[in-house]
Design an enzyme around this catalytic site. Structure first.
Site, mmCIF file in Angstrom:
data_model
loop_
_atom_site.group_PDB
_atom_site.id
_atom_site.type_symbol
_atom_site.label_atom_id
_atom_site.label_comp_id
_atom_site.label_asym_id
_atom_site.label_seq_id
_atom_site.Cartn_x
_atom_site.Cartn_y
_atom_site.Cartn_z
ATOM 1 C CB SER A 65 -0.903 -0.002 1.240
ATOM 2 O OG SER A 65 -0.135 -0.268 2.392
ATOM 3 C CB THR B 74 -2.193 5.702 4.088
ATOM 4 O OG1 THR B 74 -2.997 5.709 2.926
ATOM 5 C CG2 THR B 74 -1.266 6.893 4.102
ATOM 6 C CB THR C 82 -0.638 6.104 0.387
ATOM 7 O OG1 THR C 82 -1.452 4.977 0.134
ATOM 8 C CG2 THR C 82 -1.221 7.298 -0.355
ATOM 9 N NE ARG D 299 -8.369 7.985 -4.726
ATOM 10 C CZ ARG D 299 -7.831 7.691 -3.543
ATOM 11 N NH1 ARG D 299 -6.544 7.407 -3.447
ATOM 12 N NH2 ARG D 299 -8.573 7.678 -2.462
ATOM 13 C CB VAL D 300 -4.991 13.060 -6.123
ATOM 14 C CG1 VAL D 300 -4.268 13.565 -4.886
ATOM 15 C CG2 VAL D 300 -4.090 13.176 -7.351
ATOM 16 N N GLY D 301 -5.666 10.839 -3.649
ATOM 17 C CA GLY D 301 -6.363 10.650 -2.380
ATOM 18 C C GLY D 301 -6.057 11.763 -1.400
ATOM 19 C CG ASP D 302 -6.392 10.704 2.708
ATOM 20 O OD1 ASP D 302 -6.218 9.761 1.897
ATOM 21 O OD2 ASP D 302 -6.214 10.573 3.932
ATOM 22 C CB THR E 164 -4.650 5.154 7.314
ATOM 23 O OG1 THR E 164 -4.639 4.012 6.440
ATOM 24 C CG2 THR E 164 -5.201 4.722 8.661
ATOM 25 N N GLY E 165 -7.056 5.147 5.253
ATOM 26 C CA GLY E 165 -8.397 4.680 4.879
ATOM 27 C C GLY E 165 -8.837 5.335 3.581
ATOM 28 N N GLY F 124 -9.586 7.851 1.220
ATOM 29 C CA GLY F 124 -9.161 9.242 1.210
ATOM 30 C C GLY F 124 -10.258 10.227 0.865
HETATM 31 N N1 GLY Z 1 -5.773 7.185 2.317
HETATM 32 C C1 GLY Z 1 -5.154 6.834 1.113
HETATM 33 C C2 GLY Z 1 -5.926 7.067 -0.088
HETATM 34 O O1 GLY Z 1 -7.141 7.153 -0.037
HETATM 35 O O2 GLY Z 1 -5.344 7.167 -1.131
#
Ligand code: GLY
Length: 319
Positions: free
Chosen positions: A84, A184, A202, A212-215, A235-236, A238
């Protein structure tokens, strides 16, 4: 393998030999608060154990929180067994590994981030260069790679044989859909001089849409640190964290006087208000007094705490 819903075999392997010396207690959800007892590192998941040990070594030798969090999460980024983060991270739906990372200095509120970065295994170190060498905060995609190249970062294929096999199995079955949980690594530290910093890195949700971009690279969402109050990392899923500016919310709650545990639970409650309990999200937090908080929406979240030369792996409280 479904990630984020508990301690998978792979998680344990990723934590490596350090696990042998750990006290892991399903009963224990929160490390004893030891306000004012020197450096502390908190990070997410069992892969936080080895990362905390590296960070803790730097802090024990008088190093800065900023160096500790960067070098700490580098351990995880370079471990191909962690699916991950970094090298060996699961790819997007096109089979390409795109990495997100951020870093923040709690003393100055300086921060740097990269998103959808390909072919560089240590995106958090590129994020630090963005922070220190540019007038920007966030570089993405081809621009981030171009910057990394100019800074002398090594390029390599990040898809390992194992992650390629997992992607091919997903393509064949299409079982996992968007919203799968994800592990993450987010880390917050305070050093012997009371300086705070944080880092988050991550490969993002497995099989995500390209681009795609996460948090994690969004300062205020996946990571926020202000040495006057504290720091938090997420984490989780995003998208859920971004919608509540999660880590900023945790830090602002601490600034207003909440204990870190109350602060993380309040931020998770805000996510539940939006989306119920169907997505896994967890936060870790550390305040300027060295007190910690950690909790998740669903069971299975664990986090690592380094303090006084020892690492513990603890079970996050489920809200
Ligand atoms: N928390 C990581 C993501 O959603 O990419």
């Amino acid at each position: 393998m479904q990630k984020g819903e508990g301690l998978t075999r792979r998680d344990f392997l990723a934590a490596g030999a350090a696990m042998a010396t750990l006290a892991i207690s399903a009963e224990k959800t929160l490390a004893d608060d030891e306000e004012g007892t020197g450096p502390v590192v908190i990070s997410t998941w069992p892969h936080g154990v080895a990362a905390n040990e590296a960070a803790g070594k730097i802090l024990s030798e008088g190093g800065s929180a900023l160096d500790a969090v960067e070098k700490g999460v580098n351990v995880c980024e370079l471990d191909p067994a962690v699916s991950s983060v970094g090298l060996g991270g699961y790819p997007n739906e096109a089979g390409v590994v795109q990495l997100d990372a951020s870093i923040m200095d709690g003393e100055t509120r300086a921060c740097g981030a990269v998103a959808a970065l390909e072919r560089v295994a240590t995106p958090v170190s590129v994020a630090r260069r963005v922070m220190e060498k540019t007038r920007h905060v966030l570089l993405v995609g081809a621009g981030a790679l171009e910057f990394a190249r100019a800074e002398g970062f090594e390029e390599r294929e990040l898809l390992t044989e194992e992650s390629r096999r997992a992607w091919e199995a997903w393509k064949a079955s299409r079982e996992k859909k968007e919203g799968d949980p994800h592990d993450t690594i987010g880390m917050v530290a305070i050093d012997s001089r009371g300086r705070m910093a944080g880092a988050c890195t991550t490969s993002g949700l497995p099989w995500k849409m390209p681009g795609r971009v996460g948090d994690s690279p969004i300062v205020g969402a996946g990571l926020y640190v202000d040495g006057k109050a504290g720091g938090a990392a997420a984490t989780g899923v995003g998208e859920e964290v971004i919608r509540v500016a999660g880590s900023f919310l945790v830090v602002e709650r601490m600034r207003a006087g909440d204990h870190p545990q109350a602060a993380v639970e309040a931020a998770l409650a805000r996510i539940v208000e939006n989306s119920g309990t169907r997505h896994q999200v967890a936060f870790v937090a550390l305040d300027r007094a060295g007190r910690i908080g950690a909790a998740s929406i669903k069971p299975g979240f664990t986090y690592a705490v380094w303090r006084g030369g020892k690492v513990e792996l603890l079970v996050g409280k489920v809200i």
